[in-house]
Design a protein around this motif. Structure first.
Motif, mmCIF file in Angstrom:
data_model
loop_
_atom_site.group_PDB
_atom_site.id
_atom_site.type_symbol
_atom_site.label_atom_id
_atom_site.label_comp_id
_atom_site.label_asym_id
_atom_site.label_seq_id
_atom_site.Cartn_x
_atom_site.Cartn_y
_atom_site.Cartn_z
ATOM 1 N N LEU A 80 43.417 44.005 44.614
ATOM 2 C CA LEU A 80 42.198 44.715 44.999
ATOM 3 C C LEU A 80 41.017 43.866 44.566
ATOM 4 C CD1 LEU A 80 41.041 47.327 46.229
ATOM 5 C CD2 LEU A 80 40.914 48.249 43.907
ATOM 6 N N LYS A 81 40.275 43.352 45.561
ATOM 7 C CA LYS A 81 39.123 42.511 45.289
ATOM 8 C C LYS A 81 37.885 43.373 45.043
ATOM 9 C CE LYS A 81 38.877 38.571 45.702
ATOM 10 N NZ LYS A 81 38.854 37.586 44.586
ATOM 11 N N TYR A 145 40.901 53.469 46.471
ATOM 12 C CA TYR A 145 41.386 52.113 46.730
ATOM 13 C C TYR A 145 42.526 51.746 45.783
ATOM 14 C CZ TYR A 145 37.889 50.835 50.204
ATOM 15 O OH TYR A 145 37.145 50.754 51.365
ATOM 16 N N ILE A 146 42.452 52.188 44.545
ATOM 17 C CA ILE A 146 43.549 51.920 43.616
ATOM 18 C C ILE A 146 44.789 52.695 44.042
ATOM 19 C CG2 ILE A 146 44.327 52.193 41.225
ATOM 20 C CD1 ILE A 146 41.467 51.561 40.354
ATOM 21 N N ALA A 147 44.613 53.907 44.573
ATOM 22 C CA ALA A 147 45.750 54.664 45.111
ATOM 23 C C ALA A 147 46.422 53.892 46.243
ATOM 24 C CB ALA A 147 45.290 56.036 45.598
ATOM 25 N N MET A 148 45.626 53.223 47.067
ATOM 26 C CA MET A 148 46.176 52.403 48.143
ATOM 27 C C MET A 148 47.071 51.303 47.577
ATOM 28 S SD MET A 148 44.124 50.132 51.010
ATOM 29 C CE MET A 148 43.425 49.035 49.757
ATOM 30 N N ILE A 149 46.615 50.684 46.476
ATOM 31 C CA ILE A 149 47.402 49.633 45.833
ATOM 32 C C ILE A 149 48.684 50.208 45.232
ATOM 33 C CG2 ILE A 149 47.397 48.001 43.899
ATOM 34 C CD1 ILE A 149 45.765 47.117 46.339
ATOM 35 N N GLU A 161 37.718 43.107 38.747
ATOM 36 C CA GLU A 161 36.604 43.925 38.262
ATOM 37 C C GLU A 161 36.619 45.354 38.842
ATOM 38 O OE1 GLU A 161 32.758 42.179 37.842
ATOM 39 O OE2 GLU A 161 33.538 40.151 38.084
ATOM 40 N N PRO A 162 37.688 46.088 38.622
ATOM 41 C CA PRO A 162 37.769 47.457 39.159
ATOM 42 C C PRO A 162 36.801 48.431 38.512
ATOM 43 C CG PRO A 162 39.584 47.055 37.659
ATOM 44 C CD PRO A 162 38.891 45.736 37.853
ATOM 45 N N LEU A 163 36.203 48.052 37.381
ATOM 46 C CA LEU A 163 35.253 48.940 36.696
ATOM 47 C C LEU A 163 33.816 48.660 37.090
ATOM 48 C CD1 LEU A 163 36.761 48.864 33.077
ATOM 49 C CD2 LEU A 163 37.500 50.183 35.073
ATOM 50 N N ASN A 164 33.621 47.714 37.990
ATOM 51 C CA ASN A 164 32.273 47.326 38.384
ATOM 52 C C ASN A 164 31.505 48.517 38.969
ATOM 53 O OD1 ASN A 164 30.252 45.405 38.589
ATOM 54 N ND2 ASN A 164 30.824 44.818 40.664
ATOM 55 N N VAL A 190 47.286 42.642 36.106
ATOM 56 C CA VAL A 190 46.353 41.587 35.708
ATOM 57 C C VAL A 190 44.971 42.010 36.190
ATOM 58 C CG1 VAL A 190 45.794 39.137 35.790
ATOM 59 C CG2 VAL A 190 48.176 39.878 36.020
ATOM 60 N N ILE A 191 44.014 42.006 35.285
ATOM 61 C CA ILE A 191 42.694 42.547 35.593
ATOM 62 C C ILE A 191 41.599 41.586 35.160
ATOM 63 C CG2 ILE A 191 42.830 43.881 33.456
ATOM 64 C CD1 ILE A 191 40.993 45.952 34.661
ATOM 65 N N VAL A 192 40.639 41.349 36.040
ATOM 66 C CA VAL A 192 39.413 40.643 35.661
ATOM 67 C C VAL A 192 38.437 41.699 35.166
ATOM 68 C CG1 VAL A 192 37.420 39.343 36.495
ATOM 69 C CG2 VAL A 192 39.720 38.756 37.300
ATOM 70 N N ILE A 193 37.929 41.507 33.956
ATOM 71 C CA ILE A 193 37.111 42.551 33.348
ATOM 72 C C ILE A 193 36.001 41.923 32.510
ATOM 73 C CG2 ILE A 193 38.664 42.740 31.347
ATOM 74 C CD1 ILE A 193 38.153 45.780 31.395
#
Length: 252
Positions: A80-81, A145-149, A161-164, A190-193
């Motif tokens: 998820l971008k 969107y996270i549900a889609m993943i 950056e899912p918390l953006n 794996v998360i970019v944060i």
């Protein structure tokens, strides 16, 4: 298992990822941290094969990522971008159903819809499943969107950056869901944060990048250290221990 070996990515003759090697542990949350321009999102895109590298290799379960069939890879890794806007008027349930495309090719079976509804329930969106995306709050939209993943049902989940732009409540909610995905479903996340507080409280491992290189990596307890963080961000970052075993980070 994901192995990155001597990966380099160049833009305009300048390396944005510079000879990076790392192994991402399975069934853990690994956070990529570091200042803006460190190469975090670029590295995530290379791992998912969304972005071509200039040199080096990425191995998924011992197989070079370039050798994976696209459909098989989409059943192994989901990403998820940051820019995840779809220019279609969709309901939550319709959006989440896109996660089943690697299996259904657009013709969803009863089993596919079961995965969709389970993912919606997992993200506590059942009451909103028939609502259009443009009727949702920012936090609700991100959860959709996270549900889609989740519906894609991959072993590895990559999140950029899912918390953006989310408030504290929704950020906590999403990080708790990620921990559940690891602990209950055995996912590798794996998360970019950017928020070091969330990285310290919910990650198992942290990889710190700076100027396209890995400057520190290890367990959360090893990396969330005042001296190490100051070397990464070039500013003092005081540390406090919370609940006896979790380490919080406070910018003062």
């Amino acid at each position: 298992m994901i192995e990155v070996r001597n990966v380099t990515k160049m833009y305009g003759g300048k390396p944005v990822i510079d000879n990076v090697s790392l192994t991402i542990p399975e069934r853990k949350i690994t956070s990529f941290i570091g200042p803006n321009g460190a190469g975090k999102s670029t590295l995530l895109s290379i791992i998912s094969r969304l972005l071509e590298k200039n040199s080096g290799t990425v191995m998924i379960d011992g197989k070079d990522i370039s050798a994976w069939n696209t459909r098989d890879l989409a059943r192994k890794i989901s990403i998820l971008k940051q820019s995840n806007h779809i220019n279609m008027r969709l309901t939550v349930r319709e959006l989440v159903s896109f996660g089943r495309f690697p299996y259904s090719q657009g013709k969803l079976s009863k089993e596919d819809w079961t995965y969709v509804d389970e993912a919606i329930a997992y993200m506590e969106l059942t009451d909103l499943k028939d609502r259009f995306l443009d009727q949702l709050s920012g936090g609700q939209n991100q959860r959709a969107y996270i549900a889609m993943i989740i519906a894609q049902n991959t072993d590895v989940i990559l999140l950029d950056e899912p918390l953006n732009n989310l408030d504290m409540k929704h950020s906590v909610q999403i990080m708790k869901v990620l921990r559940r995905l690891v602990e209950e479903l055995g996912k590798t996340v794996v998360i970019v944060i950017h928020d070091i507080n969330f990285a310290s409280c919910y990650s198992d491992n942290i990889v710190a990048l700076k100027d396209g290189r890995i400057v520190q990596e290890g367990t959360t307890e090893q990396i969330i250290d005042g001296t190490i963080l100051e070397s990464i961000y070039e500013m003092p970052i005081p540390i406090e221990v919370i609940d006896g075993n979790r380490i919080g980070v406070y910018f003062k």
